[in-house]
Design a protein around this motif. Sequence first.
Motif, PDB file in Angstrom:
ATOM      1  N   ALA A  97      -0.599  85.064  38.665  1.00  0.00           N
ATOM      2  CA  ALA A  97      -0.632  85.923  37.483  1.00  0.00           C
ATOM      3  C   ALA A  97       0.371  85.490  36.412  1.00  0.00           C
ATOM      4  CB  ALA A  97      -0.351  87.360  37.905  1.00  0.00           C
ATOM      5  N   LEU A  98       1.156  84.456  36.695  1.00  0.00           N
ATOM      6  CA  LEU A  98       2.276  84.168  35.784  1.00  0.00           C
ATOM      7  C   LEU A  98       1.871  83.404  34.540  1.00  0.00           C
ATOM      8  CD1 LEU A  98       5.180  83.188  38.197  1.00  0.00           C
ATOM      9  CD2 LEU A  98       4.815  85.326  36.967  1.00  0.00           C
ATOM     10  N   GLU A  99       2.280  83.952  33.399  1.00  0.00           N
ATOM     11  CA  GLU A  99       2.057  83.284  32.127  1.00  0.00           C
ATOM     12  C   GLU A  99       3.425  82.960  31.532  1.00  0.00           C
ATOM     13  OE1 GLU A  99      -0.321  85.568  29.448  1.00  0.00           O
ATOM     14  OE2 GLU A  99      -0.242  84.073  27.878  1.00  0.00           O
ATOM     15  N   LEU A 100       3.583  81.738  31.051  1.00  0.00           N
ATOM     16  CA  LEU A 100       4.891  81.321  30.535  1.00  0.00           C
ATOM     17  C   LEU A 100       4.817  81.004  29.054  1.00  0.00           C
ATOM     18  CD1 LEU A 100       5.980  78.864  33.368  1.00  0.00           C
ATOM     19  CD2 LEU A 100       6.626  81.237  33.072  1.00  0.00           C
ATOM     20  N   ARG A 101       5.940  81.206  28.364  1.00  0.00           N
ATOM     21  CA  ARG A 101       6.022  80.881  26.930  1.00  0.00           C
ATOM     22  C   ARG A 101       6.435  79.430  26.776  1.00  0.00           C
ATOM     23  NH1 ARG A 101       3.699  83.991  23.755  1.00  0.00           N
ATOM     24  NH2 ARG A 101       4.062  86.206  23.932  1.00  0.00           N
ATOM     25  N   ILE A 102       5.550  78.524  27.083  1.00  0.00           N
ATOM     26  CA  ILE A 102       5.844  77.093  26.926  1.00  0.00           C
ATOM     27  C   ILE A 102       4.518  76.373  26.734  1.00  0.00           C
ATOM     28  CG2 ILE A 102       5.903  76.781  29.456  1.00  0.00           C
ATOM     29  CD1 ILE A 102       7.861  74.454  29.040  1.00  0.00           C
ATOM     30  N   ASP A 103       4.544  75.301  25.952  1.00  0.00           N
ATOM     31  CA  ASP A 103       3.355  74.476  25.774  1.00  0.00           C
ATOM     32  C   ASP A 103       2.970  73.867  27.134  1.00  0.00           C
ATOM     33  OD1 ASP A 103       1.820  72.054  25.292  1.00  0.00           O
ATOM     34  OD2 ASP A 103       2.227  72.445  23.179  1.00  0.00           O
ATOM     35  N   PRO A 104       1.722  74.036  27.576  1.00  0.00           N
ATOM     36  CA  PRO A 104       1.360  73.551  28.917  1.00  0.00           C
ATOM     37  C   PRO A 104       1.575  72.037  29.077  1.00  0.00           C
ATOM     38  CG  PRO A 104      -0.601  74.261  27.677  1.00  0.00           C
ATOM     39  CD  PRO A 104       0.601  74.705  26.905  1.00  0.00           C
ATOM     40  N   ASP A 105       1.375  71.260  27.984  1.00  0.00           N
ATOM     41  CA  ASP A 105       1.577  69.812  28.085  1.00  0.00           C
ATOM     42  C   ASP A 105       3.043  69.485  28.353  1.00  0.00           C
ATOM     43  OD1 ASP A 105      -1.040  69.227  27.737  1.00  0.00           O
ATOM     44  OD2 ASP A 105      -0.904  68.845  25.587  1.00  0.00           O
ATOM     45  N   LEU A 106       3.933  70.221  27.668  1.00  0.00           N
ATOM     46  CA  LEU A 106       5.364  69.960  27.884  1.00  0.00           C
ATOM     47  C   LEU A 106       5.771  70.306  29.311  1.00  0.00           C
ATOM     48  CD1 LEU A 106       7.349  71.133  24.731  1.00  0.00           C
ATOM     49  CD2 LEU A 106       7.048  68.825  25.598  1.00  0.00           C
ATOM     50  N   LEU A 107       5.262  71.450  29.814  1.00  0.00           N
ATOM     51  CA  LEU A 107       5.614  71.838  31.183  1.00  0.00           C
ATOM     52  C   LEU A 107       5.079  70.807  32.180  1.00  0.00           C
ATOM     53  CD1 LEU A 107       6.879  73.803  33.139  1.00  0.00           C
ATOM     54  CD2 LEU A 107       4.774  75.144  33.111  1.00  0.00           C
ATOM     55  N   GLU A 108       3.863  70.323  31.929  1.00  0.00           N
ATOM     56  CA  GLU A 108       3.273  69.323  32.829  1.00  0.00           C
ATOM     57  C   GLU A 108       4.112  68.037  32.828  1.00  0.00           C
ATOM     58  OE1 GLU A 108      -0.895  68.569  32.127  1.00  0.00           O
ATOM     59  OE2 GLU A 108      -0.793  66.674  33.221  1.00  0.00           O
ATOM     60  N   ILE A 109       4.547  67.620  31.627  1.00  0.00           N
ATOM     61  CA  ILE A 109       5.351  66.397  31.523  1.00  0.00           C
ATOM     62  C   ILE A 109       6.668  66.565  32.287  1.00  0.00           C
ATOM     63  CG2 ILE A 109       6.696  64.997  29.894  1.00  0.00           C
ATOM     64  CD1 ILE A 109       4.273  65.639  27.898  1.00  0.00           C
ATOM     65  N   ALA A 110       7.318  67.737  32.105  1.00  0.00           N
ATOM     66  CA  ALA A 110       8.588  67.970  32.801  1.00  0.00           C
ATOM     67  C   ALA A 110       8.375  67.932  34.316  1.00  0.00           C
ATOM     68  CB  ALA A 110       9.173  69.316  32.376  1.00  0.00           C
TER      69      ALA A 110
END
Length: 222
Positions: A97-110
């Motif tokens: 259920a978790l939604e985060l305030r971050i661009d998904p591409d940036l999170l994936e790269i990290a």
Amino acid sequence: MNENFLSFAAHEFRSPLTILRGYAETLQEHPHLASQVAGKMVAACDRLERISRALLLLAQPKKDVSCFLSEVLLRCRENLSERHPEALFTIVGNFFALELRIDPDLLEIALMNLLENSVKYSKSPAQITLIVEGNEKAVTIVVADKGIGIAPESLPFIFDRFYSVDSLRSKRLGGIGLGLSLVKAILQEVGGDIQVTSRLDQGSSFTLRLPQAFTRAGRQLV
Ligand code: ADP
């Protein structure tokens, strides 16, 4: 990022470009090696693509972006199993259920940078566990491996640009000590942070803290 951004960007590109040039020169001299070299060239291009995507996103951050953690984790799992099918990767936690305030591409790269490091710095097959926990203020994501670990005297420096514990080994593995500084820059951009604990020969755990978690219903977690 700010005033150092250009130098950061230029250096980020150098390592995969050097690798690409090396393979291209090998091909010029030994065209019969094409089948062996082509895959490595594609991998270096993939890395360049990821870096350029991250740098563009960091240079012009999108406003009001959010993503479902489960979708990003699914992509990471797919990427990892494509690149390192032998790696043993487990995801733990109730994150659907978790939604985060971050661009998904940036999170994936990290996350991919951390996962790739766990593979690079482990004996094959790498054993990697990703643990997700959410509370009212933040979501934490832990990427833990059972790899070679990091000596206590090196730990304070691993997020510095161009720092490698063993630069010869890193270069051989295609790194130049920039991956973790990029991950840290991404976390700073979204108001989160990253911490590490590690023991030599036992493994390392990187903990990402990401602020502002929402449930799928759009309600802040309590
Ligand atoms: P590199 O391109 O050298 O891998 P990074 O910035 O990603 O650069 O990492 C910096 C250094 O931190 C690496 O050179 C390595 O020595 C150490 N390191 C990073 N992740 C791990 C890990 N999971 N296990 C052991 N050492 C690690």
